[in-house]
Design a protein around this motif. Structure first.
Motif, short mmCIF file in Angstrom:
data_model
loop_
_atom_site.label_atom_id
_atom_site.label_comp_id
_atom_site.label_asym_id
_atom_site.label_seq_id
_atom_site.Cartn_x
_atom_site.Cartn_y
_atom_site.Cartn_z
N GLN A 252 0.83 -1.21 0.00
CA GLN A 252 0.00 0.00 0.00
C GLN A 252 0.86 1.26 0.00
O GLN A 252 0.54 2.25 -0.67
N ARG A 253 1.96 1.23 0.74
CA ARG A 253 2.85 2.39 0.80
C ARG A 253 3.47 2.67 -0.58
O ARG A 253 3.50 3.81 -1.04
N VAL A 254 3.93 1.63 -1.26
CA VAL A 254 4.52 1.79 -2.60
C VAL A 254 3.45 2.24 -3.59
O VAL A 254 3.69 3.11 -4.43
N TYR A 255 2.26 1.68 -3.47
CA TYR A 255 1.15 2.05 -4.35
C TYR A 255 0.82 3.55 -4.20
O TYR A 255 0.68 4.26 -5.19
N ARG A 256 0.70 4.00 -2.95
CA ARG A 256 0.40 5.42 -2.71
C ARG A 256 1.54 6.31 -3.21
O ARG A 256 1.30 7.36 -3.81
N ALA A 257 2.77 5.90 -2.97
CA ALA A 257 3.92 6.68 -3.43
C ALA A 257 3.96 6.75 -4.95
O ALA A 257 4.25 7.81 -5.52
N ALA A 258 3.65 5.66 -5.62
CA ALA A 258 3.63 5.65 -7.09
C ALA A 258 2.54 6.56 -7.62
O ALA A 258 2.76 7.32 -8.59
N ASN A 259 1.37 6.52 -7.01
CA ASN A 259 0.28 7.40 -7.44
C ASN A 259 0.62 8.87 -7.20
O ASN A 259 0.32 9.72 -8.03
N ALA A 260 1.25 9.15 -6.08
CA ALA A 260 1.67 10.53 -5.79
C ALA A 260 2.72 10.97 -6.81
O ALA A 260 2.69 12.11 -7.29
N ALA A 261 3.63 10.07 -7.17
CA ALA A 261 4.65 10.39 -8.17
C ALA A 261 4.01 10.65 -9.53
O ALA A 261 4.42 11.55 -10.26
N ALA B 151 1.03 11.85 -10.00
CA ALA B 151 0.36 13.15 -9.90
C ALA B 151 1.34 14.31 -10.04
O ALA B 151 1.00 15.34 -10.62
N ARG B 152 2.57 14.14 -9.54
CA ARG B 152 3.56 15.22 -9.64
C ARG B 152 4.44 15.09 -10.87
O ARG B 152 5.39 15.83 -11.03
N ARG B 153 4.11 14.09 -11.70
CA ARG B 153 4.87 13.84 -12.93
C ARG B 153 6.34 13.52 -12.65
O ARG B 153 7.23 13.95 -13.36
N ASP B 154 6.55 12.78 -11.59
CA ASP B 154 7.89 12.34 -11.19
C ASP B 154 8.20 11.04 -11.92
O ASP B 154 8.05 9.94 -11.40
N THR B 155 8.65 11.18 -13.15
CA THR B 155 8.88 10.04 -14.02
C THR B 155 9.89 9.06 -13.45
O THR B 155 9.72 7.84 -13.57
N GLY B 156 10.93 9.55 -12.84
CA GLY B 156 11.96 8.67 -12.29
C GLY B 156 11.42 7.72 -11.25
O GLY B 156 11.73 6.52 -11.27
N THR B 157 10.61 8.23 -10.34
CA THR B 157 10.03 7.38 -9.30
C THR B 157 9.07 6.37 -9.90
O THR B 157 9.09 5.19 -9.54
N VAL B 158 8.22 6.83 -10.82
CA VAL B 158 7.26 5.92 -11.45
C VAL B 158 7.99 4.81 -12.20
O VAL B 158 7.66 3.63 -12.07
N LEU B 159 9.00 5.17 -12.98
CA LEU B 159 9.76 4.15 -13.71
C LEU B 159 10.49 3.21 -12.76
O LEU B 159 10.60 2.01 -13.03
N GLY B 160 10.96 3.72 -11.64
CA GLY B 160 11.60 2.86 -10.65
C GLY B 160 10.66 1.78 -10.15
O GLY B 160 11.04 0.61 -10.04
N VAL B 161 9.42 2.16 -9.85
CA VAL B 161 8.43 1.18 -9.39
C VAL B 161 8.12 0.19 -10.52
O VAL B 161 8.08 -1.02 -10.30
N ILE B 162 7.92 0.71 -11.72
CA ILE B 162 7.60 -0.16 -12.86
C ILE B 162 8.72 -1.16 -13.12
O ILE B 162 8.48 -2.35 -13.29
N PHE B 163 9.96 -0.68 -13.14
CA PHE B 163 11.07 -1.58 -13.43
C PHE B 163 11.29 -2.60 -12.32
O PHE B 163 11.69 -3.74 -12.59
N THR B 164 10.99 -2.24 -11.09
CA THR B 164 11.07 -3.21 -10.00
C THR B 164 10.04 -4.31 -10.20
O THR B 164 10.33 -5.50 -10.02
#
Length: 89
Positions: free
Chosen positions: A28-37, A39-52
């Motif tokens: 849930q924590r990673v899910y919320r962090a990814a959604n927040a990323a 929303a802020r267009r933080d591509t690096g964080t989103v791609l980090g979650v996706i690649f993991t």
């Protein structure tokens, strides 16, 4: 992002590995962090979650967690094919 089957701590929990307790909270924590990323267009964080998540699926395929012509992970494979197709294409 909502797919627990691509979240390694879920599998660690199923395999009763030490330290896998509380995987739901981490999920849930990673899910919320990814959604927040997102929303802020933080591509690096989103791609980090996706690649993991992609790495978890890769390990399942390479090490036999998902087998040829089985129904395990078919939905995830379709999603991953679409994502990788966009990234590479």
């Amino acid at each position: 992002m909502e797919n627990r089957y691509l979240f390694q701590p879920y599998w660690d929990h199923l395999n009763q590995l030490p330290g896998a307790e509380g995987w739901q909270e981490r999920f849930q924590r990673v899910y919320r962090a990814a959604n927040a990323a997102l929303a802020r267009r933080d591509t690096g964080t989103v791609l980090g979650v996706i690649f993991t998540r992609l790495y978890t699926l890769r390990n399942q395929l390479i090490h036999g967690g998902a087998t040829w012509n089985s129904r395990v992970n078919r939905e995830q494979l379709r999603d991953v094919n679409a994502i990788v197709g966009e990234l590479v294409g």
